[in-house]
Design a protein around this motif. Structure first.
Motif, short mmCIF file in Angstrom:
data_model
loop_
_atom_site.label_atom_id
_atom_site.label_comp_id
_atom_site.label_asym_id
_atom_site.label_seq_id
_atom_site.Cartn_x
_atom_site.Cartn_y
_atom_site.Cartn_z
N ALA A 67 3.15 -4.24 2.47
CA ALA A 67 4.46 -4.33 3.49
C ALA A 67 5.37 -3.03 3.89
CB ALA A 67 5.76 -5.44 3.32
N THR A 68 5.36 -2.13 2.30
CA THR A 68 6.72 -1.26 2.14
C THR A 68 5.13 -0.01 3.06
OG1 THR A 68 7.47 -1.81 0.07
CG2 THR A 68 6.98 0.40 0.01
N ALA A 69 4.04 -0.49 2.43
CA ALA A 69 2.70 0.80 2.88
C ALA A 69 2.63 0.86 4.44
CB ALA A 69 1.53 0.28 1.96
N THR A 70 2.61 -0.23 4.68
CA THR A 70 2.42 0.25 5.92
C THR A 70 3.27 0.67 6.70
OG1 THR A 70 0.84 -2.48 6.50
CG2 THR A 70 2.98 -2.10 8.19
N ALA A 71 5.29 -0.24 6.38
CA ALA A 71 6.37 0.44 7.00
C ALA A 71 6.61 2.12 6.73
CB ALA A 71 7.75 -0.18 6.39
N VAL A 72 6.32 2.51 5.41
CA VAL A 72 5.73 3.83 5.50
C VAL A 72 4.97 4.74 6.53
CG1 VAL A 72 4.28 4.46 2.89
CG2 VAL A 72 6.88 5.80 3.88
N SER A 73 3.56 4.18 6.44
CA SER A 73 2.94 4.70 7.04
C SER A 73 3.25 5.00 8.65
CB SER A 73 1.59 3.95 6.70
OG SER A 73 1.23 3.72 5.69
N ASP A 77 3.67 8.17 10.64
CA ASP A 77 2.63 8.38 12.08
C ASP A 77 3.65 8.50 13.76
OD1 ASP A 77 0.36 8.17 11.57
OD2 ASP A 77 -0.08 5.95 12.11
N LEU A 78 5.37 7.90 13.42
CA LEU A 78 5.90 8.15 14.21
C LEU A 78 6.81 9.06 13.95
CD1 LEU A 78 7.85 6.58 16.24
CD2 LEU A 78 10.04 5.93 14.28
N GLY A 81 4.05 12.84 10.82
CA GLY A 81 3.70 13.57 9.05
C GLY A 81 4.55 13.15 7.92
N ARG A 82 6.42 13.21 8.31
CA ARG A 82 7.31 13.73 7.88
C ARG A 82 7.53 12.40 6.83
NH1 ARG A 82 12.21 14.35 11.24
NH2 ARG A 82 10.98 13.68 12.41
N ALA A 83 7.11 12.11 5.53
CA ALA A 83 7.05 11.09 5.48
C ALA A 83 6.91 11.10 4.15
CB ALA A 83 6.59 9.40 5.72
N MET A 84 7.94 9.97 3.49
CA MET A 84 7.35 10.21 2.13
C MET A 84 8.15 8.80 1.52
SD MET A 84 9.91 12.88 -0.47
CE MET A 84 10.01 11.68 -1.65
N GLU A 132 -6.18 -7.30 1.37
CA GLU A 132 -7.58 -6.70 1.96
C GLU A 132 -7.02 -5.33 2.82
OE1 GLU A 132 -10.13 -8.41 3.57
OE2 GLU A 132 -10.05 -10.59 2.38
N PRO A 133 -8.27 -4.67 2.60
CA PRO A 133 -8.26 -3.06 2.91
C PRO A 133 -7.12 -3.13 4.14
CG PRO A 133 -10.24 -3.36 1.63
CD PRO A 133 -9.16 -5.31 1.83
N LEU A 134 -6.42 -2.12 4.60
CA LEU A 134 -5.41 -2.10 6.19
C LEU A 134 -6.52 -0.64 5.85
CD1 LEU A 134 -2.06 -2.54 4.87
CD2 LEU A 134 -3.70 -4.46 5.48
N THR A 135 -5.83 -0.36 7.88
CA THR A 135 -6.66 0.56 8.42
C THR A 135 -5.62 1.80 8.81
OG1 THR A 135 -6.79 -0.66 9.93
CG2 THR A 135 -8.70 -0.90 8.58
N ARG A 136 -4.72 1.19 9.00
CA ARG A 136 -3.39 2.29 9.06
C ARG A 136 -2.59 2.65 8.58
NH1 ARG A 136 -2.09 -1.24 15.50
NH2 ARG A 136 -4.43 -0.60 16.24
#
Length: 325
Positions: A67-73, A77-78, A81-84, A132-136
């Protein structure tokens, strides 16, 4: 930054920070006193054009690593590329969800490794199961909030950077930077590639006395709550130990007001300079301007300005920007 009960003020502060040229804007992850962090970061994304956005900080077990990886990814995108991402062992968040006050170093390491793997599009082993590996997902920089040697070494070994509390004591900063760099080198990494960011309660006013008073409540909280471990206790001068113990006994966890009882108690017990050495940067614009290069010389990449309840938070944003040049 947090918007608590006033979204308009939050929007304005974030927009001002971006306009003033601040590199990074962080949003706290504290449901006890603020709204949902990733919603707040989305609001911030629409109010900024150049600043990088980050949780400051999120903690293991509040959200699954996927959930953390998806949220920050998604934030990546939003914002184009201005995210860490900044991870820490937590405090109030873990109490809210019914766990121990802080994550152990082992728990933080496991969470960091899992998030990093998922961000790379790989599987991670979490709570006995393989994800499971995520694609986004996107490989955003991952930082670790660390103050103690164990977590500082963890950051040096595995993370893209570290966020550590800093103040007026350059010696404390240099010791922490040395731990991070030594761990990076031992892990076969380039120590210079690991960023070291400071995190400090900052007030820029006409005089240092005014600035000290403005952040007194935040400084008092650090003295009363962060000096109990053996590692931190050893850093307290022997002649100040009785005063620290008195602060711990008399500290009011509900008082966070400018000039309130905790701030007054800190001054009464003669603990202002000790607190500033750990986590406070205060003074006029010229005084703060003179201190910032010393932090850079000690190895800091930059400084996060925490904005606790201040009489004039936007004034501090402007004053700090002027001090930074």
């Amino acid at each position: 930054m947090e918007w608590a009960d006033d979204l308009a003020t939050f929007r304005h502060a974030v927009r001002l920070a971006d306009e003033l040229g601040y590199d990074i804007v962080g949003v706290g992850d504290s449901p006890a006193r603020a709204y949902e962090m990733y919603v707040s970061l989305t609001v911030a994304a629409h109010e900024t054009r150049s600043a990088t956005l980050t949780p400051m900080v999120t903690t293991p077990f509040f959200r699954h690593p996927a959930a953390t990886a998806t949220a920050v990814s998604t934030l990546h995108d939003l914002t184009g590329g201005r995210a860490m991402l900044a991870l820490g062992n937590g405090g109030s968040v873990r109490r809210i969800v019914g766990r121990s006050p802080v994550a152990t170093p082992h728990e933080l390491r496991d969470y960091l490794i899992a998030v990093q793997a998922i961000l790379k599009g790989e599987s991670a082993h979490v709570d006995g199961f393989d994800t499971e590996p995520l694609t986004r997902t996107r490989q955003v920089p991952v930082f670790v909030a660390a103050d103690y040697p164990t977590t500082l070494r963890l950051a040096g070994e595995l993370a893209d950077g570290v966020v550590t509390t800093v103040g007026m004591s350059i010696e404390r900063v240099a010791r922490k930077v040395a731990v991070v760099r030594e761990a990076a080198e031992k892990a076969g990494r380039d120590p210079a590639a690991v960023q070291v960011w400071g995190f400090s309660f900052i007030s820029v006013r006409a005089t240092r006395a005014e600035a000290n008073a403005e952040i007194g409540a935040a400084l008092a909280s650090d003295v009363a709550l962060r000096l109990k471990s053996p590692h931190m206790r050893r850093q307290v001068p022997a002649d100040l130990l009785p005063a620290v113990e008195e602060m711990e006994r008399r500290y009011d966890v509900w008082d966070h007001t400018v000039g309130g009882k905790n701030a007054q108690l800190l001054e009464e017990l003669g603990l202002v300079d000790l607190a500033l050495g750990m986590t406070g940067i205060t003074g006029s614009v010229p005084e703060v301007a003179a201190h910032l290069p010393l932090l850079e010389e000690a190895g800091l990449t930059g400084v996060f300005a925490a904005l606790p309840p201040l009489a004039d938070p936007l004034g501090t944003l402007r004053g700090l920007r002027a001090a930074a040049g």
